[in-house]
Design a protein around this motif. Structure first.
Motif, mmCIF file in Angstrom:
data_model
loop_
_atom_site.group_PDB
_atom_site.id
_atom_site.type_symbol
_atom_site.label_atom_id
_atom_site.label_comp_id
_atom_site.label_asym_id
_atom_site.label_seq_id
_atom_site.Cartn_x
_atom_site.Cartn_y
_atom_site.Cartn_z
ATOM 1 N N PRO A 162 -7.808 63.264 -13.865
ATOM 2 C CA PRO A 162 -7.992 63.267 -12.407
ATOM 3 C C PRO A 162 -7.038 64.185 -11.660
ATOM 4 C CG PRO A 162 -8.118 61.042 -13.253
ATOM 5 C CD PRO A 162 -7.698 61.903 -14.405
ATOM 6 N N VAL A 163 -5.892 64.516 -12.257
ATOM 7 C CA VAL A 163 -4.952 65.424 -11.595
ATOM 8 C C VAL A 163 -5.567 66.808 -11.438
ATOM 9 C CG1 VAL A 163 -2.663 66.466 -11.728
ATOM 10 C CG2 VAL A 163 -3.008 64.113 -12.513
ATOM 11 N N PHE A 164 -6.371 67.218 -12.413
ATOM 12 C CA PHE A 164 -6.974 68.555 -12.398
ATOM 13 C C PHE A 164 -8.470 68.522 -12.079
ATOM 14 C CE2 PHE A 164 -3.611 68.302 -15.617
ATOM 15 C CZ PHE A 164 -2.719 69.234 -15.134
ATOM 16 N N GLY A 165 -9.033 67.316 -11.946
ATOM 17 C CA GLY A 165 -10.487 67.223 -11.767
ATOM 18 C C GLY A 165 -10.970 67.368 -10.350
ATOM 19 N N GLY A 166 -10.098 67.369 -9.386
ATOM 20 C CA GLY A 166 -10.519 67.520 -7.999
ATOM 21 C C GLY A 166 -10.726 66.187 -7.315
ATOM 22 N N ASP A 167 -11.247 66.260 -6.099
ATOM 23 C CA ASP A 167 -11.444 65.091 -5.252
ATOM 24 C C ASP A 167 -12.777 64.430 -5.602
ATOM 25 O OD1 ASP A 167 -11.465 63.174 -3.335
ATOM 26 O OD2 ASP A 167 -11.355 64.540 -1.625
ATOM 27 N N PRO A 168 -12.784 63.144 -5.972
ATOM 28 C CA PRO A 168 -14.054 62.510 -6.350
ATOM 29 C C PRO A 168 -14.934 62.135 -5.170
ATOM 30 C CG PRO A 168 -12.278 60.926 -6.497
ATOM 31 C CD PRO A 168 -11.636 62.245 -6.169
ATOM 32 N N VAL A 169 -14.420 62.231 -3.940
ATOM 33 C CA VAL A 169 -15.223 61.848 -2.770
ATOM 34 C C VAL A 169 -15.570 63.042 -1.886
ATOM 35 C CG1 VAL A 169 -14.282 59.520 -2.750
ATOM 36 C CG2 VAL A 169 -13.146 61.300 -1.437
ATOM 37 N N ALA A 170 -15.160 64.247 -2.268
ATOM 38 C CA ALA A 170 -15.494 65.445 -1.474
ATOM 39 C C ALA A 170 -16.992 65.719 -1.579
ATOM 40 C CB ALA A 170 -14.690 66.646 -1.971
ATOM 41 N N THR A 171 -17.622 66.001 -0.433
ATOM 42 C CA THR A 171 -19.082 66.140 -0.374
ATOM 43 C C THR A 171 -19.526 67.530 0.059
ATOM 44 O OG1 THR A 171 -19.083 65.300 1.895
ATOM 45 C CG2 THR A 171 -19.394 63.695 0.121
ATOM 46 N N GLY A 172 -18.717 68.544 -0.139
ATOM 47 C CA GLY A 172 -19.078 69.882 0.329
ATOM 48 C C GLY A 172 -19.932 70.678 -0.635
ATOM 49 N N ASN A 173 -20.308 70.106 -1.771
ATOM 50 C CA ASN A 173 -21.070 70.838 -2.774
ATOM 51 C C ASN A 173 -22.564 70.564 -2.616
ATOM 52 O OD1 ASN A 173 -18.595 71.669 -4.179
ATOM 53 N ND2 ASN A 173 -18.469 69.517 -4.807
ATOM 54 N N PRO A 174 -23.419 71.444 -3.169
ATOM 55 C CA PRO A 174 -24.865 71.171 -3.167
ATOM 56 C C PRO A 174 -25.156 69.887 -3.934
ATOM 57 C CG PRO A 174 -24.434 73.467 -3.697
ATOM 58 C CD PRO A 174 -23.112 72.775 -3.728
ATOM 59 N N SER A 175 -26.093 69.117 -3.440
ATOM 60 C CA SER A 175 -26.394 67.826 -4.054
ATOM 61 C C SER A 175 -27.368 67.977 -5.210
ATOM 62 C CB SER A 175 -26.979 66.870 -3.014
ATOM 63 O OG SER A 175 -28.190 67.395 -2.486
ATOM 64 N N MET A 176 -27.266 67.047 -6.173
ATOM 65 C CA MET A 176 -28.180 66.928 -7.303
ATOM 66 C C MET A 176 -28.273 68.214 -8.116
ATOM 67 S SD MET A 176 -28.944 63.775 -6.964
ATOM 68 C CE MET A 176 -30.307 63.514 -8.077
ATOM 69 N N GLN A 177 -27.132 68.830 -8.347
ATOM 70 C CA GLN A 177 -27.089 70.040 -9.171
ATOM 71 C C GLN A 177 -26.828 69.643 -10.624
ATOM 72 O OE1 GLN A 177 -27.601 73.345 -8.089
ATOM 73 N NE2 GLN A 177 -28.334 72.199 -6.317
ATOM 74 N N PRO A 178 -27.611 70.180 -11.564
ATOM 75 C CA PRO A 178 -27.360 69.860 -12.979
ATOM 76 C C PRO A 178 -26.067 70.506 -13.459
ATOM 77 C CG PRO A 178 -29.044 71.544 -12.774
ATOM 78 C CD PRO A 178 -28.754 71.085 -11.372
ATOM 79 N N PRO A 179 -25.583 70.129 -14.628
ATOM 80 C CA PRO A 179 -24.355 70.737 -15.153
ATOM 81 C C PRO A 179 -24.450 72.254 -15.212
ATOM 82 C CG PRO A 179 -24.964 68.831 -16.457
ATOM 83 C CD PRO A 179 -26.087 69.051 -15.502
ATOM 84 N N SER A 180 -23.381 72.901 -14.753
ATOM 85 C CA SER A 180 -23.335 74.358 -14.704
ATOM 86 C C SER A 180 -21.889 74.800 -14.841
ATOM 87 C CB SER A 180 -23.933 74.873 -13.389
ATOM 88 O OG SER A 180 -23.187 74.398 -12.283
ATOM 89 N N ALA A 181 -21.678 76.108 -14.762
ATOM 90 C CA ALA A 181 -20.318 76.635 -14.864
ATOM 91 C C ALA A 181 -19.470 76.213 -13.666
ATOM 92 C CB ALA A 181 -20.355 78.151 -14.973
ATOM 93 N N ASP A 182 -20.068 76.085 -12.501
ATOM 94 C CA ASP A 182 -19.315 75.661 -11.316
ATOM 95 C C ASP A 182 -18.999 74.176 -11.342
ATOM 96 O OD1 ASP A 182 -19.396 78.256 -10.323
ATOM 97 O OD2 ASP A 182 -21.311 77.928 -9.299
ATOM 98 N N ASN A 192 -34.976 59.437 -13.434
ATOM 99 C CA ASN A 192 -36.032 60.370 -13.832
ATOM 100 C C ASN A 192 -35.754 61.803 -13.395
ATOM 101 O OD1 ASN A 192 -37.586 58.305 -14.990
ATOM 102 N ND2 ASN A 192 -38.531 57.806 -13.016
ATOM 103 N N SER A 193 -34.984 61.971 -12.331
ATOM 104 C CA SER A 193 -34.781 63.320 -11.782
ATOM 105 C C SER A 193 -33.400 63.894 -12.077
ATOM 106 C CB SER A 193 -35.006 63.299 -10.262
ATOM 107 O OG SER A 193 -34.127 62.376 -9.636
ATOM 108 N N ALA A 194 -32.405 63.066 -12.366
ATOM 109 C CA ALA A 194 -31.040 63.542 -12.608
ATOM 110 C C ALA A 194 -30.475 62.805 -13.812
ATOM 111 C CB ALA A 194 -30.173 63.336 -11.369
ATOM 112 N N TRP A 195 -30.806 63.296 -15.002
ATOM 113 C CA TRP A 195 -30.439 62.608 -16.232
ATOM 114 C C TRP A 195 -28.938 62.535 -16.442
ATOM 115 C CZ3 TRP A 195 -27.607 65.955 -19.145
ATOM 116 C CH2 TRP A 195 -27.788 67.324 -18.902
ATOM 117 N N TRP A 196 -28.205 63.530 -15.898
ATOM 118 C CA TRP A 196 -26.762 63.594 -16.153
ATOM 119 C C TRP A 196 -25.988 62.488 -15.453
ATOM 120 C CZ3 TRP A 196 -29.690 66.950 -13.297
ATOM 121 C CH2 TRP A 196 -29.425 67.022 -11.935
#
Length: 304
Positions: free
Chosen positions: A61-81, A265-269
């Protein structure tokens, strides 16, 4: 060096091979429990898996970032970002899984420690002293064993609020009885052995015999049972969080599974990664407990 006549007569009278039979063979050294444990490749493998999961949960968690920050696109599958994708609110799922692991593992190990402490204290007193003390403590064990954990969790969450400490207390109250019963049986068995009777005859007080003679020799099955309690506590906490009984401010692997229900059904991850973490930790703890049982009790299961 020459032999005198009497020595020659004794040597001649000694049957062949008796010289070797008269000398006892050297005693074989018994392998230590640590040696037996680390000789098993499967034990080393799962020990590395569990240690890696614990280290990731502590420092991730020290390097993983904020778990409640909501500034990212929603429902994105695993990617490099976003290595584990994002959820329906645009929160980075890697950060949430890492923070959830810290909470889930904290619950599991805390419940195991509390169960071991309560079980050792109550079980050792009941088994060692027996009589009225045994009857009273067994009734206490049976009372707590009859309490339904889920109902108690629902009532406590409604009265005290669903936070992590309340969940830990509920799980410890409803799970320590198994450790106590094992400790009671071991203490009662050891209390009848010869070296304990010798200590009593020498005038040593009961508390000293219990501390120095009974407890160290009764801890092997208790330690094995406690390792199993870690996995059970994580599963039960995940189940409670899956039902919505948990701390909304602190994500856990179970609460992440609960949040993933509408999107299976739509977001397996969203369900895969926290479920996989629970599976790996519980499997590692159970396999280590089995290996520890083989190391502490090497004669169990041996063909005779």
């Amino acid at each position: 060096m020459t032999l005198n006549s009497s020595e020659k007569v004794e040597e001649a009278a000694m049957p062949a091979g008796l010289e070797d039979a008269a000398v006892p063979p050297p005693a074989t050294r018994r392998e230590s429990p640590a040696g037996i444990f680390f000789r098993k490749p499967i034990a080393i493998f799962f020990l590395v898996v569990l240690a890696g999961m614990v280290l990731i949960a502590i420092f991730g968690p020290v390097f993983g970032g904020d778990p409640v920050a909501t500034g990212n696109p929603s429902m994105q599958p695993p990617s490099a970002d976003h290595l584990l994708g994002t959820d329906h609110l645009g929160r980075d799922y890697l950060a949430r899984v890492l923070h959830g692991g810290r909470t889930s593992l904290f619950v599991g190990f805390s419940v195991a420690a509390l169960c071991m402490t309560l079980g050792v204290v109550v079980g050792s007193l009941a088994g060692f002293y027996g009589g009225v003390i045994d009857v009273m403590l067994v009734k206490i064990i049976e009372f707590f064993q009859a309490i339904p954990g889920l109902v108690l969790a629902l009532v406590a969450a409604a009265i005290l609020g669903a936070n992590v400490m309340v969940i830990i207390a509920i799980l410890a109250v409803t799970m320590w009885t198994g450790v106590a019963r094992i400790m009671r049986a071991e203490a009662a068995r050891i209390a009848q052995l010869g070296y304990v009777e010798s200590s009593r005859s020498a005038g040593f007080p009961g508390w000293r015999i219990l501390w120095s003679d009974v407890l160290p020799n009764a801890m092997a099955p208790v330690v094995v049972t406690t390792t199993m309690t870690v996995g059970t506590a994580i599963l039960v906490e995940s189940g409670l969080a899956y039902l919505g009984i948990g701390d909304a401010n602190r994500p856990t692997w179970g609460s992440l599974l609960n949040d993933a229900q509408p999107y299976l059904n739509s977001a397996w991850w969203l369900a895969l990664f926290p479920g996989l973490c629970i599976f790996l930790v519980v499997l590692a703890v159970n396999m280590l407990g089995d290996a520890l049982n083989d190391a502490l009790n090497p004669t169990i299961g041996r063909v005779k």
